[in-house]
Design a protein around this motif. Structure first.
Motif, mmCIF file in Angstrom:
data_model
loop_
_atom_site.group_PDB
_atom_site.id
_atom_site.type_symbol
_atom_site.label_atom_id
_atom_site.label_comp_id
_atom_site.label_asym_id
_atom_site.label_seq_id
_atom_site.Cartn_x
_atom_site.Cartn_y
_atom_site.Cartn_z
ATOM 1 N N PHE A 1 0.821 -1.177 -0.065
ATOM 2 C CA PHE A 1 -0.004 0.113 -0.118
ATOM 3 C C PHE A 1 0.649 1.352 -0.038
ATOM 4 O O PHE A 1 1.846 1.467 0.838
ATOM 5 C CB PHE A 1 -0.792 -0.243 1.321
ATOM 6 N N LEU A 2 0.450 2.367 -0.795
ATOM 7 C CA LEU A 2 1.333 3.501 -0.924
ATOM 8 C C LEU A 2 0.251 4.869 -0.801
ATOM 9 O O LEU A 2 -0.871 4.515 -1.203
ATOM 10 C CB LEU A 2 1.995 3.639 -2.362
ATOM 11 N N ASP A 3 0.472 5.855 -0.017
ATOM 12 C CA ASP A 3 -0.394 6.801 0.049
ATOM 13 C C ASP A 3 -0.490 7.737 -1.016
ATOM 14 O O ASP A 3 0.762 8.301 -1.415
ATOM 15 C CB ASP A 3 0.086 7.740 1.448
ATOM 16 N N LEU A 4 -1.483 7.686 -1.746
ATOM 17 C CA LEU A 4 -1.521 8.647 -2.924
ATOM 18 C C LEU A 4 -1.486 9.990 -2.560
ATOM 19 O O LEU A 4 -0.697 10.654 -3.573
ATOM 20 C CB LEU A 4 -3.010 8.194 -3.743
ATOM 21 N N ARG A 5 -1.614 10.653 -1.633
ATOM 22 C CA ARG A 5 -1.781 11.829 -1.306
ATOM 23 C C ARG A 5 -0.149 12.413 -1.485
ATOM 24 O O ARG A 5 0.309 13.373 -1.882
ATOM 25 C CB ARG A 5 -1.972 12.258 0.021
ATOM 26 N N LYS A 6 0.749 11.296 -0.870
ATOM 27 C CA LYS A 6 2.216 11.689 -0.887
ATOM 28 C C LYS A 6 2.949 11.474 -2.481
ATOM 29 O O LYS A 6 3.859 12.020 -2.679
ATOM 30 C CB LYS A 6 2.667 10.709 0.026
ATOM 31 N N VAL A 7 2.141 10.862 -2.967
ATOM 32 C CA VAL A 7 2.582 10.373 -4.462
ATOM 33 C C VAL A 7 2.502 11.706 -5.404
ATOM 34 O O VAL A 7 3.295 12.043 -6.117
ATOM 35 C CB VAL A 7 1.833 9.446 -5.139
ATOM 36 N N TYR A 8 1.354 12.318 -5.105
ATOM 37 C CA TYR A 8 1.089 13.643 -5.953
ATOM 38 C C TYR A 8 1.632 14.894 -5.452
ATOM 39 O O TYR A 8 1.710 15.773 -5.788
ATOM 40 C CB TYR A 8 -0.359 13.758 -5.914
ATOM 41 N N THR A 9 2.275 14.671 -4.144
ATOM 42 C CA THR A 9 2.757 15.816 -3.342
ATOM 43 C C THR A 9 4.212 15.733 -3.725
ATOM 44 O O THR A 9 4.990 14.991 -2.729
ATOM 45 C CB THR A 9 2.521 16.015 -2.008
ATOM 46 N N VAL A 10 4.682 16.316 -4.540
ATOM 47 C CA VAL A 10 6.321 16.070 -5.088
ATOM 48 C C VAL A 10 7.119 16.768 -3.895
ATOM 49 O O VAL A 10 6.851 18.019 -3.110
ATOM 50 C CB VAL A 10 6.523 16.979 -6.210
ATOM 51 N N CYS A 11 8.223 15.938 -3.393
ATOM 52 C CA CYS A 11 9.134 16.097 -2.249
ATOM 53 C C CYS A 11 9.806 17.406 -2.350
ATOM 54 O O CYS A 11 9.856 17.753 -3.487
ATOM 55 C CB CYS A 11 9.768 15.100 -2.129
ATOM 56 N N SER A 12 10.327 18.121 -1.585
ATOM 57 C CA SER A 12 10.986 19.410 -1.485
ATOM 58 C C SER A 12 12.130 19.329 -2.321
ATOM 59 O O SER A 12 12.750 20.281 -2.659
ATOM 60 C CB SER A 12 11.240 19.791 0.084
ATOM 61 N N HIS A 13 12.935 17.976 -2.413
ATOM 62 C CA HIS A 13 14.124 17.834 -3.065
ATOM 63 C C HIS A 13 13.785 17.904 -4.581
ATOM 64 O O HIS A 13 14.809 17.803 -5.433
ATOM 65 C CB HIS A 13 14.839 16.443 -2.390
ATOM 66 N N GLY A 14 12.393 17.625 -4.972
ATOM 67 C CA GLY A 14 12.343 17.566 -6.444
ATOM 68 C C GLY A 14 12.990 16.391 -7.055
ATOM 69 O O GLY A 14 13.447 16.546 -8.132
ATOM 70 N N CYS A 15 12.905 15.356 -6.374
ATOM 71 C CA CYS A 15 13.589 13.871 -6.760
ATOM 72 C C CYS A 15 12.926 13.608 -8.257
ATOM 73 O O CYS A 15 11.767 13.435 -8.489
ATOM 74 C CB CYS A 15 13.419 12.701 -6.049
ATOM 75 N N PRO A 16 13.965 13.432 -9.064
ATOM 76 C CA PRO A 16 13.558 13.138 -10.505
ATOM 77 C C PRO A 16 12.827 11.619 -10.590
ATOM 78 O O PRO A 16 11.686 11.606 -11.538
ATOM 79 C CB PRO A 16 14.762 12.889 -11.186
ATOM 80 N N PHE A 17 12.879 10.990 -9.721
ATOM 81 C CA PHE A 17 12.409 9.511 -9.826
ATOM 82 C C PHE A 17 10.935 9.563 -9.201
ATOM 83 O O PHE A 17 10.046 8.818 -9.459
ATOM 84 C CB PHE A 17 13.223 8.531 -8.858
ATOM 85 N N HIS A 18 10.545 10.701 -8.331
ATOM 86 C CA HIS A 18 9.241 10.810 -7.831
ATOM 87 C C HIS A 18 8.528 11.426 -9.040
ATOM 88 O O HIS A 18 7.241 10.979 -9.379
ATOM 89 C CB HIS A 18 9.296 12.006 -6.895
ATOM 90 N N HIS A 19 9.080 12.054 -9.911
ATOM 91 C CA HIS A 19 8.271 12.648 -11.275
ATOM 92 C C HIS A 19 7.876 11.597 -12.060
ATOM 93 O O HIS A 19 6.859 11.434 -12.772
ATOM 94 C CB HIS A 19 9.033 13.734 -11.893
ATOM 95 N N ARG A 20 8.931 10.572 -12.024
ATOM 96 C CA ARG A 20 8.862 9.263 -12.990
ATOM 97 C C ARG A 20 7.649 8.571 -12.580
ATOM 98 O O ARG A 20 6.808 8.145 -13.320
ATOM 99 C CB ARG A 20 10.182 8.513 -13.071
ATOM 100 N N LEU A 21 7.630 8.465 -11.251
ATOM 101 C CA LEU A 21 6.437 7.478 -10.473
ATOM 102 C C LEU A 21 5.146 8.108 -10.885
ATOM 103 O O LEU A 21 4.008 7.443 -11.502
ATOM 104 C CB LEU A 21 6.516 7.551 -9.041
ATOM 105 N N ILE A 22 5.020 9.720 -11.000
ATOM 106 C CA ILE A 22 3.780 10.188 -11.400
ATOM 107 C C ILE A 22 3.329 9.739 -12.893
ATOM 108 O O ILE A 22 2.446 9.765 -13.243
ATOM 109 C CB ILE A 22 3.907 11.687 -11.086
ATOM 110 N N GLU A 23 4.489 9.977 -13.679
ATOM 111 C CA GLU A 23 4.320 9.796 -15.063
ATOM 112 C C GLU A 23 3.734 8.347 -15.432
ATOM 113 O O GLU A 23 2.792 7.978 -16.154
ATOM 114 C CB GLU A 23 5.430 10.031 -15.996
ATOM 115 N N ASN A 24 4.320 7.473 -14.753
ATOM 116 C CA ASN A 24 3.917 5.796 -14.738
ATOM 117 C C ASN A 24 2.602 5.756 -14.215
ATOM 118 O O ASN A 24 1.761 5.067 -15.012
ATOM 119 C CB ASN A 24 5.021 4.994 -13.957
ATOM 120 N N LEU A 25 2.182 6.407 -13.215
ATOM 121 C CA LEU A 25 0.833 6.117 -12.673
ATOM 122 C C LEU A 25 -0.269 6.918 -13.744
ATOM 123 O O LEU A 25 -1.423 6.182 -13.875
ATOM 124 C CB LEU A 25 0.716 7.143 -11.263
ATOM 125 N N LEU A 26 0.086 7.840 -14.405
ATOM 126 C CA LEU A 26 -0.680 8.566 -15.414
ATOM 127 C C LEU A 26 -0.930 7.499 -16.444
ATOM 128 O O LEU A 26 -2.045 7.529 -17.297
ATOM 129 C CB LEU A 26 -0.160 9.786 -15.885
#
Length: 224
Positions: free
Chosen positions: A107-132
């Protein structure tokens, strides 16, 4: 947690193993096991987490007023569920999410998925792209299911579904993800009527099957 397995899922595509471990912690990842038939999410409840099937499989089962039910979706190992409902605050599930077999879910918290972390991690953006991309693919699958169930006769529904499965596997011999009751629910027909029609099609030499393993033997004159 088998992070190597995650690397082969669509949700974590393009994300390195070390990055995946960081993401899971960042998104409040929790792993849980369920027995066959156990309800993971109940109909009528809002959710904020999505589930990634680590092993086993799950169904979305929509209950009907008179006690029957219909399978609205099937998610195998490596696939996710609940993302559309978790993305809309307060939106209630129209069906139960049920373990189709003994399963492990991340289980993953979707609210945290859509809230990009303060570091702007590129792999966080990639996860959002994959989700879409996954969400778009599911919309296409829903449209395909509507195509299968739009036919009036059971035979046409079976032909439509088995033809699509054959195209997906690239073979005339394949295994479907449903048992007989689940296939009946997916196609919106009675199990006894489905079994009778499959028996007729087998007798006519159109198909052969054993449990959920099918082989298309010949092209019917009125194939869909």
């Amino acid at each position: 947690m088998d992070t190597n397995f995650l690397m082969h899922t669509r949700l974590f595509r393009g994300i390195r193993e070390q990055e995946a471990a960081h993401l899971i912690e960042c998104l409040g990842g929790q792993e849980q096991s369920f027995e066959k038939g156990e309800v993971i999410f109940h109909a009528g409840s809002p959710i904020t987490r999505i589930g990634l099937v680590l092993s086993g499989s799950v169904n979305m089962v929509v209950p009907l007023y008179w006690g029957a039910s219909r399978i609205f979706g099937h998610m195998a190992a490596g696939e996710i569920f609940g993302e559309n409902y978790a993305a809309v605050p307060g939106k209630e599930l129209v069906g139960d999410i049920v373990a189709a077999q003994s399963s492990r879910i991340l289980f993953l918290d979707l609210r945290k998925v859509y809230t990009v972390c303060s570091h702007g991690c590129p792999f966080h953006h990639r996860l959002i792209e994959n989700l879409l991309q996954i969400s778009a693919q599911k919309n296409l699958q829903l449209a395909e299911r509507m195509l299968h169930t739009s036919s009036r006769t059971i035979r046409d529904r079976v032909l439509s579904y088995l033809s699509a499965q054959s195209r997906e596997h690239g073979l005339a011999h394949f295994t479907i993800p449903f048992d007989r009751q689940q296939l009946a629910d997916y196609l919106g027909v009675e199990r006894s009527a489905l079994s009778a029609e499959l028996g007729k099609m087998k007798k006519e030499g159109l198909i052969s099957f054993r449990k959920n393993e099918f082989r298309l033997m010949q092209q019917p004159d009125d194939a869909v």
